[in-house]
Design an enzyme around this catalytic site. Structure first.
Site, PDB file in Angstrom:
ATOM      1  N   CYS A  24      50.674  39.517   0.493  1.00 40.39           N
ATOM      2  CA  CYS A  24      51.263  39.334  -0.836  1.00 40.39           C
ATOM      3  C   CYS A  24      50.965  40.513  -1.756  1.00 40.39           C
ATOM      4  O   CYS A  24      51.655  40.730  -2.746  1.00 40.39           O
ATOM      5  CB  CYS A  24      50.721  38.052  -1.463  1.00 40.39           C
ATOM      6  SG  CYS A  24      51.073  36.590  -0.480  1.00 40.39           S
ATOM      7  N   ALA A  62      54.022  26.712  -0.676  1.00 40.11           N
ATOM      8  CA  ALA A  62      52.699  26.470  -1.246  1.00 40.11           C
ATOM      9  C   ALA A  62      52.610  26.863  -2.711  1.00 40.11           C
ATOM     10  O   ALA A  62      51.907  26.213  -3.491  1.00 40.11           O
ATOM     11  CB  ALA A  62      51.642  27.226  -0.440  1.00 40.11           C
ATOM     12  N   THR A  63      53.310  27.915  -3.112  1.00 43.28           N
ATOM     13  CA  THR A  63      53.224  28.353  -4.515  1.00 43.28           C
ATOM     14  C   THR A  63      53.710  27.261  -5.455  1.00 43.28           C
ATOM     15  O   THR A  63      53.071  26.981  -6.482  1.00 43.28           O
ATOM     16  CB  THR A  63      54.041  29.641  -4.735  1.00 43.28           C
ATOM     17  OG1 THR A  63      53.472  30.698  -3.949  1.00 43.28           O
ATOM     18  CG2 THR A  63      54.023  30.063  -6.195  1.00 43.28           C
ATOM     19  N   SER A  66      51.869  25.250   3.526  1.00 43.65           N
ATOM     20  CA  SER A  66      53.144  25.962   3.666  1.00 43.65           C
ATOM     21  C   SER A  66      53.540  25.972   5.130  1.00 43.65           C
ATOM     22  O   SER A  66      52.742  26.345   5.995  1.00 43.65           O
ATOM     23  CB  SER A  66      53.006  27.393   3.150  1.00 43.65           C
ATOM     24  OG  SER A  66      54.241  28.063   3.170  1.00 43.65           O
ATOM     25  N   GLN A  76      45.925  28.151   5.085  1.00 45.82           N
ATOM     26  CA  GLN A  76      45.454  28.809   6.306  1.00 45.82           C
ATOM     27  C   GLN A  76      44.670  27.867   7.220  1.00 45.82           C
ATOM     28  O   GLN A  76      44.256  28.269   8.315  1.00 45.82           O
ATOM     29  CB  GLN A  76      44.575  30.014   5.942  1.00 45.82           C
ATOM     30  CG  GLN A  76      45.271  31.089   5.136  1.00 45.82           C
ATOM     31  CD  GLN A  76      46.304  31.867   5.931  1.00 45.82           C
ATOM     32  OE1 GLN A  76      46.273  31.899   7.159  1.00 45.82           O
ATOM     33  NE2 GLN A  76      47.239  32.505   5.229  1.00 45.82           N
TER      34      GLN A  76
END
Length: 364
Positions: free
Chosen positions: A309, A72-73, A184, A168
Site C-alpha cells: 500500500c 477491509a478498508t 478481506s 493477514q
C-alpha cells in the site's frame, strides 16, 4: 514469473473462480439476479449470499454476525466510525494505514508502542477516556503475531471495545476473540473487492454509509453475489486446508531461512506468521543495498520493498521505524510472502536470483 508477494494479495483459488462464474451469467443465465429483489432470481442470489455468509462465519468465533463490505478498508471504517464518537481510539504503532488514518480522522488518537520484535506490550496504560482499542492479529509488513487475547482483556478492563484487523490472519491461523474483526477476501485466495466485518452478539453499531439499509441496516448498497460466493468458497477451502497449508508454509519458511542465511530478519522469528519473510542484508548499513535496483534486476520475481500500500510513496516503512530500525536499514529491507501455491523450487530459484543481484551490489 515467481510470485512472492502474498501479503499484498493472493492468487485466486480456481474453485473460487468457478463458483463466481455461476453468479456472473448474463442474458439467458440464472445467476445475475439482485439479491435484494423478491422474485425467483433475486431469491436465488440471496441464497448464494447467505450460504457464503455461513462459510465465512465458520472461521470466526462462535456467535456474532458477518457484514459484507467492499473490502477491509470499508470494514475498518465501519468498525471505528460506527462504534461511537468522542473519547480516544488507542491504536498500535504498526497498524495498517487504513486503521491509523481512520482513527486519526475519527477523533483523539493514542498510539501504543511496540517492542523490537514487533509485539505490542500489554503493560502500557490506556487513556482514561479510551472507547476503542485497535490491534491487528498479524502484521502485514513483518508478520508479527500480536497478543490479541491479552489486549482484548485489557480493553474490557478499561470499559473499551476491541477491534482486530485480522486481514493477514483469517484463513491461516485461528482468529481470536474481539468485539469486531475485519477481513478481506483477496488475502486468502478469494476475489478482490469484497471483505467483511464480524461483530459480536449484543454490539450495536450505527451505519456509516447510508442508503437502502442493506446488510442489517449497517452497510447500504447492492451486494455482489459473485464476489461474495467466491469469498465463501475461498473461506471454506481455507478452513479445510488449514493444517495442510500451515505445514506447507512451514517447509517453505525453513528453506527460505536457509537460502537467505546472510540476511537479517526484521521482527520476531517465533511470534510470527511464517509466510512472511521481511529481511535486510547483515551489516551496520544493510550492505548499502539499493532495493529499487534490486527489484529492477529481479523483475521476474514479484516481491515487495515493504507494504504494498505504501510502495512508490518514498516514505520509510512506519512499521520498521516503530520497531526501532534506523531509516538507512529500513530502506534496505525487502518482504517475501509465500503460501498455498508457492513451491520449494520457486523459493530456491527466487533466492538464487535475489542473492546474486544483492552480491553484485556488494551488499552480501
Amino acid at each position: 514469473m515467481i510470485y512472492l508477494d502474498y501479503q499484498a494479495t493472493t492468487p485466486l483459488a480456481p474453485e473460487a473462480r468457478d463458483t463466481m462464474l455461476r453468479w456472473l451469467d448474463g442474458p439467458g443465465g440464472t445467476g445475475f439476479g439482485n439479491p435484494h429483489s423478491p422474485h425467483k432470481l433475486g431469491r436465488q442470489a440471496k441464497a448464494a449470499v447467505e450460504f457464503a455468509r455461513e462459510q465465512v462465519a465458520a472461521l470466526f468465533p462462535a456467535g456474532g454476525k458477518v457484514i459484507f463490505t467492499s473490502g477491509a478498508t470499508e470494514a475498518i471504517n465501519l468498525a471505528i466510525r460506527g462504534s461511537g464518537k468522542g473519547g480516544t481510539v488507542s491504536v498500535s504503532a504498526i497498524e495498517h494505514a487504513a486503521v491509523l488514518d481512520t482513527a486519526r480522522d475519527a477523533g483523539e488518537c493514542h498510539v501504543l508502542n511496540v517492542a523490537k520484535d514487533g509485539q505490542c506490550n500489554t503493560k502500557q496504560d490506556l487513556p482514561a477516556d479510551t472507547r476503542l482499542v485497535c490491534l491487528m492479529q498479524v502484521n502485514n509488513e513483518i508478520g508479527t503475531i500480536q497478543p490479541t487475547l491479552e489486549w482484548h482483556r485489557k480493553a474490557k478492563e478499561n470499559n473499551a471495545l476491541y477491534f482486530c484487523d485480522a486481514v493477514q490472519a483469517y484463513g491461516k491461523i485461528e482468529v481470536t476473540g474481539a468485539d469486531m474483526i475485519a477481513i478481506s477476501a483477496h488475502k486468502f485466495h478469494g476475489p478482490k473487492g469484497v471483505g467483511a466485518l464480524w461483530i459480536r452478539d449484543g454490539l450495536d453499531l450505527h451505519e456509516v454509509q447510508t442508503g437502502g439499509g442493506q446488510e442489517h441496516g449497517l452497510r447500504s448498497g447492492t451486494l455482489s453475489p459473485a464476489l461474495i460466493a467466491g469469498m465463501g468458497t475461498a473461506a471454506a477451502l481455507a478452513n479445510e486446508a488449514l493444517d495442510q497449508d500451515a505445514e506447507h508454509i512451514e517447509q517453505l519458511w525453513k528453506r527460505a531461512r536457509e537460502i537467505f542465511e546472510d540476511w537479517e530478519l526484521n521482527g520476531s522469528a517465533e511470534a510470527r506468521w511464517h509466510g512472511n519473510l521481511n529481511i535486510r542484508p547483515r551489516g551496520p548499513n544493510g550492505g548499502g543495498l539499493d532495493v529499487n535496483r534490486l527489484m529492477s534486476e529481479c523483475r521476474d520475481v514479484m516481491f515487495s520493498a515493504g507494504s504494498a500500500c505504501a510502495s512508490g510513496s518514498g516514505r520509510t516503512s512506519h512499521v520498521l521505524e516503530a520497531i526501532g530500525l534506523p531509516k538507512k536499514l529500513a530502506k534496505t529491507s525487502i518482504r517475501l510472502g509465500f503460501g498455498r501455491y508457492t513451491t520449494i523450487e520457486e523459493i530456491e530459484e527466487a533466492g538464487k536470483v535475489i542473492n546474486e543481484a544483492a552480491k553484485a551490489q556488494g551488499s552480501l
